[in-house]
Enzyme design. Structure first.
Site, PDB file in Angstrom:
ATOM      1  N   TYR A  48     -11.551   6.342  14.512  1.00 37.80           N
ATOM      2  CA  TYR A  48     -10.541   6.549  13.477  1.00 37.80           C
ATOM      3  C   TYR A  48     -10.355   8.039  13.219  1.00 37.80           C
ATOM      4  O   TYR A  48      -9.228   8.543  13.167  1.00 37.80           O
ATOM      5  CB  TYR A  48     -10.960   5.832  12.195  1.00 37.80           C
ATOM      6  CG  TYR A  48      -9.933   5.897  11.093  1.00 37.80           C
ATOM      7  CD1 TYR A  48      -8.854   5.027  11.084  1.00 37.80           C
ATOM      8  CD2 TYR A  48     -10.033   6.833  10.070  1.00 37.80           C
ATOM      9  CE1 TYR A  48      -7.894   5.082  10.073  1.00 37.80           C
ATOM     10  CE2 TYR A  48      -9.088   6.901   9.058  1.00 37.80           C
ATOM     11  CZ  TYR A  48      -8.025   6.018   9.062  1.00 37.80           C
ATOM     12  OH  TYR A  48      -7.079   6.093   8.065  1.00 37.80           O
ATOM     13  N   ALA A 104      -6.653   3.890  -3.664  1.00 40.46           N
ATOM     14  CA  ALA A 104      -6.850   2.563  -4.248  1.00 40.46           C
ATOM     15  C   ALA A 104      -5.745   1.599  -3.833  1.00 40.46           C
ATOM     16  O   ALA A 104      -4.978   1.093  -4.657  1.00 40.46           O
ATOM     17  CB  ALA A 104      -6.921   2.671  -5.767  1.00 40.46           C
ATOM     18  N   THR A 105      -5.672   1.313  -2.544  1.00 42.70           N
ATOM     19  CA  THR A 105      -4.806   0.237  -2.070  1.00 42.70           C
ATOM     20  C   THR A 105      -5.557  -1.084  -2.225  1.00 42.70           C
ATOM     21  O   THR A 105      -6.788  -1.099  -2.346  1.00 42.70           O
ATOM     22  CB  THR A 105      -4.437   0.436  -0.596  1.00 42.70           C
ATOM     23  OG1 THR A 105      -5.643   0.398   0.194  1.00 42.70           O
ATOM     24  CG2 THR A 105      -3.741   1.774  -0.376  1.00 42.70           C
ATOM     25  N   ASN A 116       3.863   5.635   8.879  1.00 40.52           N
ATOM     26  CA  ASN A 116       2.786   5.221   7.990  1.00 40.52           C
ATOM     27  C   ASN A 116       1.784   4.288   8.663  1.00 40.52           C
ATOM     28  O   ASN A 116       0.643   4.183   8.220  1.00 40.52           O
ATOM     29  CB  ASN A 116       3.381   4.525   6.752  1.00 40.52           C
ATOM     30  CG  ASN A 116       2.306   3.891   5.892  1.00 40.52           C
ATOM     31  OD1 ASN A 116       1.460   4.578   5.321  1.00 40.52           O
ATOM     32  ND2 ASN A 116       2.297   2.561   5.816  1.00 40.52           N
ATOM     33  N   SER A 175      -5.022  11.129   7.640  1.00 36.69           N
ATOM     34  CA  SER A 175      -6.180  10.800   6.801  1.00 36.69           C
ATOM     35  C   SER A 175      -7.053  12.028   6.653  1.00 36.69           C
ATOM     36  O   SER A 175      -7.146  12.858   7.570  1.00 36.69           O
ATOM     37  CB  SER A 175      -6.998   9.673   7.432  1.00 36.69           C
ATOM     38  OG  SER A 175      -8.251   9.519   6.782  1.00 36.69           O
ATOM     39  N   GLY A 187       0.790  -1.222   0.000  1.00 39.64           N
ATOM     40  CA  GLY A 187       0.000   0.000   0.000  1.00 39.64           C
ATOM     41  C   GLY A 187       0.827   1.279   0.000  1.00 39.64           C
ATOM     42  O   GLY A 187       1.856   1.393  -0.665  1.00 39.64           O
ATOM     43  N   ILE A 188       0.357   2.250   0.772  1.00 39.12           N
ATOM     44  CA  ILE A 188       1.011   3.555   0.822  1.00 39.12           C
ATOM     45  C   ILE A 188       2.425   3.432   1.373  1.00 39.12           C
ATOM     46  O   ILE A 188       3.349   4.103   0.899  1.00 39.12           O
ATOM     47  CB  ILE A 188       0.168   4.534   1.657  1.00 39.12           C
ATOM     48  CG1 ILE A 188      -1.146   4.853   0.929  1.00 39.12           C
ATOM     49  CG2 ILE A 188       0.943   5.826   1.933  1.00 39.12           C
ATOM     50  CD1 ILE A 188      -2.138   5.653   1.755  1.00 39.12           C
TER      51      ILE A 188
END
Length: 263
Positions: free
Chosen positions: A158, A192-193, A90, A145, A17-18
């Site tokens: 979250y 879009a992970t 991360n 986020s 992912g990121i």
């Protein structure tokens, strides 16, 4: 010369992912990148795969649920490299099945999210900054986020945890600026992970994108490019910045999606 030549970086949760996109982007620009991960052997295969491209990437053990691994991860980097110039916090986790609105949300899930999402940034930065002070320079990039700046009807834990990450970013920026240590945050929007694409129905994606002026999902590489900017000297006069990388999500009025839908 590459933008991060002779720099040492650490990226947490960097095997996909990121995080992986950030590790690859920093390595592409010349940094020696340590990847904080649970699956050491699998990550070593990723590192080996990119050796031919001249990427220097090394796995170090990190398990967010094991707090002792935070210190051992930093110790491993310092033992092997002797310095730490760039830290990308991360790691982040969600509990969508339990993290709902205030009344229906699990109290345990709420405080677990604070403990993990905020606590990981707090603890790892606290361990890394003394080493950066010795070199009188460093750049910390916290992956937050868009949910930390725009409230939602669900995922209260979250959102609150990521809002706290935004605040601690600015606290660190202010407290250590005189040591030439910068701290900034990247706020991904819908990205879009693999994990995201496997968990979201098409109807949700379509609804979300109706509120994104650029009309596409973000890519992990979009977030990695922002992290690279904050890691490099190109942002040397920027600290405490909360950068939304979300295609303009939240920019318009609530009626934006209705207008676009009729166009």
């Amino acid at each position: 010369m590459k933008r991060l030549q002779n720099k040492v970086a650490l990226v947490t949760s960097a095997s996909k992912g990121i995080g992986l996109a950030c590790a690859l982007r920093l390595a592409e620009e010349g940094a020696k990148v340590y990847m904080g991960v649970r699956r050491m052997e699998d990550t070593q295969k990723i590192c080996d795969e990119y050796k031919d491209q001249g990427f220097e990437m090394i796995p170090v053990f990190f398990e967010a649920m094991q707090e002792e691994s935070y210190a051992s991860m930093i110790d491993d980097v310092m033992t092997q490299a002797g310095r730490l110039d760039i830290l990308v916090n991360n790691f982040g986790v969600g509990r969508p099945s339990e993290d709902l609105d205030l009344i229906r949300s699990s109290e345990k899930a709420f405080f677990d999210l604070l403990h993990l999402n905020l606590g990981s940034v707090y603890r790892i930065s606290k361990l890394a900054i003394p080493h950066m002070i010795k070199n009188h320079q460093g750049s910390i990039i916290n992956i937050s986020s868009i949910g930390g700046s725009i409230p939602d009807v669900t995922r209260i834990g979250y959102g609150v945890s990521k809002a706290a990450v935004n605040n601690i970013t600015q606290q660190i920026a202010l407290q250590y600026a005189r040591e030439n240590i910068r701290c900034n945050a990247v706020l991904p929007g819908l990205t879009a992970t693999d994990a995201a694409m496997n968990s979201m129905p098409d109807s949700f994606v379509a609804s979300f994108l109706s509120h994104v002026p650029l009309n596409r999902m973000g890519k992990p590489e979009d977030m990695a490019n922002a992290a690279l900017f904050f890691a490099s000297e190109e942002s040397s006069y920027i600290t405490g910045h909360i950068l939304e990388v979300a295609g303009g999500y939240g920019l318009g009025t609530p009626q934006y999606a209705d207008v676009v839908g009729r166009a």
